[in-house]
Scaffold this motif. Structure first.
Motif, PDB file in Angstrom:
ATOM      1  N   ASP A  22      40.033  31.679  45.479  1.00 34.49           N
ATOM      2  CA  ASP A  22      40.525  31.616  46.976  1.00 34.49           C
ATOM      3  C   ASP A  22      42.298  32.820  46.982  1.00 34.49           C
ATOM      4  O   ASP A  22      41.905  33.561  48.006  1.00 34.49           O
ATOM      5  CB  ASP A  22      40.727  30.573  47.543  1.00 34.49           C
ATOM      6  N   ASP A  23      42.848  32.802  46.288  1.00 30.94           N
ATOM      7  CA  ASP A  23      44.014  32.978  45.632  1.00 30.94           C
ATOM      8  C   ASP A  23      44.890  34.194  45.748  1.00 30.94           C
ATOM      9  O   ASP A  23      45.871  35.064  45.936  1.00 30.94           O
ATOM     10  CB  ASP A  23      45.189  31.971  45.664  1.00 30.94           C
ATOM     11  N   VAL A  24      43.718  34.713  44.598  1.00 32.37           N
ATOM     12  CA  VAL A  24      44.061  36.210  43.947  1.00 32.37           C
ATOM     13  C   VAL A  24      43.403  37.033  44.642  1.00 32.37           C
ATOM     14  O   VAL A  24      43.261  37.335  45.841  1.00 32.37           O
ATOM     15  CB  VAL A  24      42.482  36.266  42.616  1.00 32.37           C
ATOM     16  N   ASP A  25      45.062  38.096  44.217  1.00 30.56           N
ATOM     17  CA  ASP A  25      45.048  38.808  45.833  1.00 30.56           C
ATOM     18  C   ASP A  25      44.495  39.982  44.879  1.00 30.56           C
ATOM     19  O   ASP A  25      44.880  40.094  43.368  1.00 30.56           O
ATOM     20  CB  ASP A  25      46.698  39.563  45.664  1.00 30.56           C
ATOM     21  N   PRO A  26      42.859  40.446  45.000  1.00 27.63           N
ATOM     22  CA  PRO A  26      42.674  41.434  45.113  1.00 27.63           C
ATOM     23  C   PRO A  26      43.293  42.875  44.096  1.00 27.63           C
ATOM     24  O   PRO A  26      42.683  43.919  43.716  1.00 27.63           O
ATOM     25  CB  PRO A  26      41.353  41.515  45.805  1.00 27.63           C
ATOM     26  N   THR A  27      44.348  43.450  44.684  1.00 29.05           N
ATOM     27  CA  THR A  27      44.824  44.241  44.861  1.00 29.05           C
ATOM     28  C   THR A  27      46.153  44.381  43.700  1.00 29.05           C
ATOM     29  O   THR A  27      46.531  45.113  43.336  1.00 29.05           O
ATOM     30  CB  THR A  27      46.242  45.239  45.546  1.00 29.05           C
ATOM     31  N   ASP A  28      46.455  42.642  42.980  1.00 28.58           N
ATOM     32  CA  ASP A  28      47.158  42.698  41.817  1.00 28.58           C
ATOM     33  C   ASP A  28      46.894  42.712  40.510  1.00 28.58           C
ATOM     34  O   ASP A  28      45.796  41.397  40.225  1.00 28.58           O
ATOM     35  CB  ASP A  28      48.127  41.370  41.980  1.00 28.58           C
ATOM     36  N   GLN A  31      47.668  39.617  38.472  1.00 33.29           N
ATOM     37  CA  GLN A  31      46.922  38.476  38.737  1.00 33.29           C
ATOM     38  C   GLN A  31      44.839  38.290  38.630  1.00 33.29           C
ATOM     39  O   GLN A  31      44.880  37.333  37.845  1.00 33.29           O
ATOM     40  CB  GLN A  31      46.409  38.594  40.391  1.00 33.29           C
ATOM     41  N   ARG A  32      44.473  39.846  38.209  1.00 36.34           N
ATOM     42  CA  ARG A  32      43.320  40.029  38.382  1.00 36.34           C
ATOM     43  C   ARG A  32      42.956  39.443  36.797  1.00 36.34           C
ATOM     44  O   ARG A  32      42.046  38.943  36.406  1.00 36.34           O
ATOM     45  CB  ARG A  32      42.407  41.112  38.416  1.00 36.34           C
TER      46      ARG A  32
END
Length: 131
Positions: A22-28, A31-32
């Motif tokens: 829920d906290d993952v930044d899809p643009t990073d 993090q991915r």
């Protein structure tokens, strides 16, 4: 999450992972990539590979992706990743070893013959490393 994984508490790790999703930044991409690595450790190969496909791969990522494919028995995809790592750095002994291992695991004569050539070159380049 890492603590739960290191202690073998997969259920706890899976619950924590659900929170992290829920906290993952899809643009990073970082993090991915990190999430993909965790998913791979949890045996969620398909989802891990989907995430890796969405980020630029480092050499270490290629080894991980090749391992995920190999773990699923997708030798062609594992070979492709190993060859990509080797193309990026032809002197990369780790990539050559992994490719030779994948070719051996596939079990066909052509792949085995190529694997032997890789193993022989690796041994010639580093005679002290008999692994």
């Amino acid at each position: 999450l890492a603590v739960a994984l290191s202690r073998g508490k997969r259920a706890d790790a899976a619950a924590r992972l659900a929170d992290l999703l829920d906290d993952v930044d899809p643009t990073d991409p970082g993090q991915r990539r990190e999430l993909a690595g965790i998913l791979g450790l949890l045996g969620k190969r398909k989802r891990a590979l989907e995430l890796y496909a969405s980020v630029p791969l480092t050499a270490d990522d290629r080894y991980t992706v090749a391992g995920l494919y190999a773990g699923a028995g997708d030798w062609d995809a594992a070979e492709k990743e190993c060859r990509a790592a080797l193309a990026a750095d032809p002197a990369d002994a780790r990539a050559a070893r992994m490719l030779a291992d994948v070719l051996t695991a596939r079990g066909d004569k052509k792949g085995f013959a190529e694997a032997v050539r890789f193993y022989e070159k690796l041994l010639k380049d580093d005679p002290a490393n008999a692994d």
